[in-house]
Structures are given as structure tokens and as C-alpha cells.
Write an enzyme that holds these catalytic residues in place. Sequence first.
Site, mmCIF file in Angstrom:
data_model
loop_
_atom_site.group_PDB
_atom_site.id
_atom_site.type_symbol
_atom_site.label_atom_id
_atom_site.label_comp_id
_atom_site.label_asym_id
_atom_site.label_seq_id
_atom_site.Cartn_x
_atom_site.Cartn_y
_atom_site.Cartn_z
ATOM 1 N N GLY A 223 0.839 -1.202 0.000
ATOM 2 C CA GLY A 223 0.000 0.000 0.000
ATOM 3 C C GLY A 223 0.869 1.245 0.000
ATOM 4 N N HIS A 224 1.851 1.271 0.905
ATOM 5 C CA HIS A 224 2.777 2.403 0.936
ATOM 6 C C HIS A 224 3.551 2.501 -0.392
ATOM 7 C CE1 HIS A 224 2.712 1.339 5.405
ATOM 8 N NE2 HIS A 224 2.294 2.582 5.402
HETATM 9 P P1 AMP Z 1 0.597 4.855 7.653
HETATM 10 O O1 AMP Z 1 2.013 4.381 7.592
HETATM 11 O O2 AMP Z 1 -0.367 3.818 8.085
HETATM 12 O O3 AMP Z 1 0.452 6.179 8.352
HETATM 13 O O4 AMP Z 1 0.184 5.146 6.145
HETATM 14 C C1 AMP Z 1 0.914 6.030 5.343
HETATM 15 C C2 AMP Z 1 0.134 6.309 4.090
HETATM 16 O O5 AMP Z 1 -0.096 5.087 3.394
HETATM 17 C C3 AMP Z 1 -1.261 6.905 4.397
HETATM 18 O O6 AMP Z 1 -1.554 7.904 3.443
HETATM 19 C C4 AMP Z 1 -2.165 5.713 4.231
HETATM 20 O O7 AMP Z 1 -3.488 6.058 3.861
HETATM 21 C C5 AMP Z 1 -1.476 4.956 3.115
HETATM 22 N N1 AMP Z 1 -1.864 3.547 3.133
HETATM 23 C C6 AMP Z 1 -1.848 2.706 4.198
HETATM 24 N N2 AMP Z 1 -2.343 1.489 3.855
HETATM 25 C C7 AMP Z 1 -2.673 1.590 2.538
HETATM 26 C C8 AMP Z 1 -3.234 0.676 1.596
HETATM 27 N N3 AMP Z 1 -3.553 -0.577 1.920
HETATM 28 N N4 AMP Z 1 -3.433 1.104 0.327
HETATM 29 C C9 AMP Z 1 -3.116 2.382 -0.034
HETATM 30 N N5 AMP Z 1 -2.585 3.290 0.812
HETATM 31 C C10 AMP Z 1 -2.366 2.894 2.070
#
Ligand code: AMP
Length: 279
Positions: free
Chosen positions: A36-37
Site C-alpha cells: 500500500g505504501h
Molecule cells: P501509515 O504508515 O499507516 O500512516 O500510512 C501512510 C500512508 O499510506 C497513508 O496515506 C495511508 O493512507 C497509506 N496507506 C496505508 N495502507 C494503505 C493501503 N492498503 N493502500 C493504499 N494506501 C495505504
Amino acid sequence: MQVTKTQNTLISNLLGFKQRGLSIGFVPTMGALHEGHLSLVRSAKKQNDIVVVSIFVNPTQFNNQEDLINYPRNETKDIDMLQQEQCDIVFIPAVEEMYAKPDTRIFDFGTLDKIMEGEFRPGHFNGVAQIVTKLFDIVNPDKAYFGKKDFQQLAIIKYVVKALNYTVEIVAADTVRERDGLAMSSRNGRLSEEQRKYAPDIYKTLQAAVSMKNSHSIQSVEKWVTDTVNKIPTMKVQYFSIVDADTLQPILNWTDTNSIIGCIAVFCKTVRLIDNITF
Ligand code: AMP
């Protein structure tokens, strides 16, 4: 790839690129990176000359200290993954670097934070806005990338950018899922084998709910999703809300607006998962 821990180094490195007229794409993360990241990094790579990724587990956005302590951290693996993606700069500051003094700023998000994550995680979005504005001030990117998985966060960031006159363009990326439909999340690794086996049923339930749209009221779909997910072993729904995707306000009828989203938060014992689906 440059790995930097201090804002001064980051700012002076970026200055060189900016003076050469190169565009900067920025992906803020809390690490424990997954596909996702990486999808955000890949979009940033396509649309900008230079890509900056930050890895920072931001303490001010955790309303639950246990969640902060247990949040997965895997710096070495993250750096390897970003190297593979040909990311240009990774910013990995310590807490003291980002919060040399306590950040006492209180943000106003209008009505956006009164429900869902905002209601159940008091102070969460204020902490998100604190760190994201600090990072925007340091990186000053042309574009910044956020996932639709955190749909309310995305709306809040867009609001803050407008309210505070940031010039950065916010780019939204689709949710990346495991093959079985589970939305990728750094927290998935904390699921037990049994919980992991059942977790895809959350998204399956959301998909089934979309097919009920024309034959059931909003209230009955909300109730059906909540009841169905609560029947999945080890799962407890915190909220499921069908809202206007632009304002995030609850709607009463399917005809109230053209863009509708259903957002869910589920506890799998101590692991809290969120997901959403477009109706
Ligand atoms: P985090 O590390 O959880 O703060 O996420 C960092 C970025 O990655 C944020 O903009 C999240 O929305 C995005 N993100 C996290 N999981 C996913 C995913 N499965 N698909 C797309 N973007 C994601």
C-alpha cells in the site's frame, strides 16, 4: 538514496534539487511498509523528479499508548524496500527532532472530525495535522500522496491544506488489498493466525452491502453490516457509517448525494482495523 535523520540536512539537500527546478513528491508514512505504501511511492516516482518518504511513528496521533508501544517498527527492512523503489530521500527523524518543544496547536476541522475516527479516537486528527503540517513545512513538496484506506484522514488533510493555504497538491491513492481482499495495513501483522483467516470477511461484508443498495434503506444496510461483522469470530465493530464522501456527514437516503462511502472500524481483539467502500 539518502537517509537523513535531521530536518536541517533534509532541508539543505532538498534546496539543491529545488534550485535546479526539480519537482518534489512526498509520501509521509509511519513505516512497517507494505505494498500500500509502495503504491504511493510508485505514483510519486512517476509524477515527480524527486521522491521523499518520511518514516515517523507520530506519538501525538495515538490516543492509546498501548497502540503506540505495539506499533510495528522495521527500519532496516523499510529502507531496503525504498531503495528497491528508487526513492531519493528517506527522512527518519527521532521524536525529539520533530517535537523539540511540545506542539500545542489545536486545529479546527469543521464538522469533518465529529464522527467515525474523530469520535472514537479523540485527538487523533489533531496529532495527524500537527505532524503533517510540520513535515509539509520542512519538505515543501509539490505533491503529497495519501491513501484512500484512511479516507477520513485524507479529507482532513485536504481541509487543512485549503484552510492554511498550503500550495501542495494532495494526491489520493486507491486502497491496496491482499489477494483475499483484506486492506493492507501495518497492523495486519499483529493479527493472530485465526484473526488473519477471518479478517478478509470484513471487506467481503462491505462488498455484499453495496449490492443491497437499491433494495434496502441506509439504516438497514448499516445494521446488517454491523451485525454480520460482529458474527465473525473475534471481531467487534466499533462503527460502520454510510456518509457523504465529500462532507463525511451521515446521509439518510441513497439519493441525498452522488458520492457515498461506507467506513468501518473493527476490533479484532486488541488490533483495530479500518476499511471503507464506495457505494
Ligand atoms: P501509515 O504508515 O499507516 O500512516 O500510512 C501512510 C500512508 O499510506 C497513508 O496515506 C495511508 O493512507 C497509506 N496507506 C496505508 N495502507 C494503505 C493501503 N492498503 N493502500 C493504499 N494506501 C495505504
